[in-house]
Write an enzyme that holds these catalytic residues in place. Structure first.
Site, PDB file in Angstrom:
ATOM      1  N   ASP A 149      53.085 -30.949 -31.799  1.00 57.27           N
ATOM      2  CA  ASP A 149      53.050 -32.435 -32.147  1.00 57.27           C
ATOM      3  C   ASP A 149      54.198 -32.663 -32.876  1.00 57.27           C
ATOM      4  O   ASP A 149      54.938 -31.556 -33.300  1.00 57.27           O
ATOM      5  CB  ASP A 149      51.824 -32.636 -32.925  1.00 57.27           C
ATOM      6  CG  ASP A 149      51.476 -34.224 -32.931  1.00 57.27           C
ATOM      7  OD1 ASP A 149      52.467 -35.134 -32.371  1.00 57.27           O
ATOM      8  OD2 ASP A 149      50.645 -34.822 -33.635  1.00 57.27           O
ATOM      9  N   GLY A 150      54.666 -33.808 -33.105  1.00 55.70           N
ATOM     10  CA  GLY A 150      55.765 -34.188 -33.906  1.00 55.70           C
ATOM     11  C   GLY A 150      55.331 -34.380 -35.373  1.00 55.70           C
ATOM     12  O   GLY A 150      54.229 -34.325 -35.772  1.00 55.70           O
ATOM     13  N   GLY A 167      53.761 -39.238 -29.824  1.00 53.91           N
ATOM     14  CA  GLY A 167      54.989 -39.882 -30.297  1.00 53.91           C
ATOM     15  C   GLY A 167      56.042 -39.654 -29.489  1.00 53.91           C
ATOM     16  O   GLY A 167      55.764 -38.980 -28.478  1.00 53.91           O
ATOM     17  N   GLU A 187      44.926 -36.564 -34.462  1.00 53.14           N
ATOM     18  CA  GLU A 187      45.857 -35.419 -34.599  1.00 53.14           C
ATOM     19  C   GLU A 187      45.417 -34.105 -35.409  1.00 53.14           C
ATOM     20  O   GLU A 187      45.389 -33.212 -35.109  1.00 53.14           O
ATOM     21  CB  GLU A 187      47.196 -35.713 -35.144  1.00 53.14           C
ATOM     22  CG  GLU A 187      47.879 -36.829 -34.079  1.00 53.14           C
ATOM     23  CD  GLU A 187      49.191 -37.565 -34.625  1.00 53.14           C
ATOM     24  OE1 GLU A 187      49.949 -38.007 -33.803  1.00 53.14           O
ATOM     25  OE2 GLU A 187      49.397 -37.660 -35.525  1.00 53.14           O
TER      26      GLU A 187
HETATM   27  C1  5RP Z   1      52.162 -40.106 -34.512  1.00 52.36           C
HETATM   28  C2  5RP Z   1      52.880 -39.137 -35.256  1.00 52.36           C
HETATM   29  C3  5RP Z   1      54.270 -38.535 -34.742  1.00 52.36           C
HETATM   30  O1  5RP Z   1      54.107 -37.282 -34.369  1.00 52.36           O
HETATM   31  C4  5RP Z   1      55.121 -38.904 -35.587  1.00 52.36           C
HETATM   32  O2  5RP Z   1      55.136 -40.235 -35.905  1.00 52.36           O
HETATM   33  C5  5RP Z   1      56.622 -38.553 -34.964  1.00 52.36           C
HETATM   34  O3  5RP Z   1      56.702 -39.531 -33.959  1.00 52.36           O
HETATM   35  P1  5RP Z   1      58.136 -39.252 -33.175  1.00 52.36           P
HETATM   36  O4  5RP Z   1      58.270 -37.970 -32.340  1.00 52.36           O
HETATM   37  O5  5RP Z   1      58.298 -40.412 -32.229  1.00 52.36           O
HETATM   38  O6  5RP Z   1      59.456 -39.399 -34.052  1.00 52.36           O
HETATM   39  O7  5RP Z   1      52.234 -38.511 -36.255  1.00 52.36           O
HETATM   40  O8  5RP Z   1      50.881 -40.451 -35.307  1.00 52.36           O
END
Ligand code: 5RP
Length: 219
Positions: A81-82, A29, A103
């Protein structure tokens, strides 16, 4: 502070959790991308990374960071991770980018999950963001009926195929009072690969980028 600046601040704060020589897990992301860029620019020299998606593997490689197969690694010290939403118990909704299954695998293989978000991702109760569910294509209708029975409104993510060759149902209208129970229940439906609730294994640390700086929430 704009949204990207908040994401970038959270991503840079995650460098504090990485040590020289680590093999780390890296999510997917825009916030994870800020983390990869920061790691390459000014982070500790890691030994390699396990990627949660093909896109992340490509970005890591483009910076010269070695990408490893999870099967060739033991437990990872940290996964960064986000998320799409987090609640006060550090339960998450993830999968807006469609990488939820890998993930969840890499998070599950990691000692510590450091989640990096902008302040707009905070909620009291999960469920405002449509819950992504990865589904084996032939089970789409069956899983949709079961999700509707849970009170949700599932919609096929149009034209999207996951890195695993599956489809995503995005489920609106769920008020997720007990994230662990719902995560466990949905994963019992035949054809569900996994759902985007990260509650059974939630975040250990959430770094929240906000106008006032980065707030650190710890389990
Ligand atoms: C991808 C995810 C991302 O961590 C989530 O969508 C957040 O995305 P971003 O950092 O672009 O806001 O779960 O599958």
């Amino acid at each position: 502070m704009n949204l990207d600046a908040m994401k970038k601040a959270a991503a840079e704060a995650a460098l504090d959790y990485i040590e020289v020589g680590d093999v780390i897990g890296v999510g997917t992301g825009s916030t994870a991308n800020f983390f990869i860029d920061a790691l390459a620019r000014s982070g500790p020299a890691i030994d390699g990374a396990v990627a949660s998606s093909n896109a992340t593997a490509d970005r890591l490689s483009s910076h010269g960071i070695r990408v490893l197969d999870l099967n060739d690694c033991g437990e990872l010290p940290v996964y960064v991770d986000g998320a799409d939403e987090f609640d006060p118990g550090l339960n998450l909704v993830k999968g807006g980018g469609g990488a939820l299954t890998r993930e969840k695998i890499v998070a599950g293989a990691s000692r510590r999950f450091v989640c990096i978000v902008d302040a707009g991702k905070a909620v009291d109760v999960l469920g405002s963001f449509p819950l992504p569910v990865e589904v084996i294509p032939m089970a789409r209708a069956l899983v949709s009926r079961r999700l509707a029975a849970e009170g949700g409104e599932p919609a096929l993510r149009d034209g999207f195929v996951t890195d695993n060759g599956n489809v995503i149902l995005d489920v609106r209208g769920l008020h997720i009072a007990d994230p662990k129970a719902l995560e466990t229940r949905l994963n019992q439906v035949p054809g569900v690969v996994t759902n985007g609730l990260f509650a059974v294994r939630g975040a250990d640390v959430v770094l929240v980028g906000a106008g006032s700086g980065v707030q650190r929430l710890e389990r």
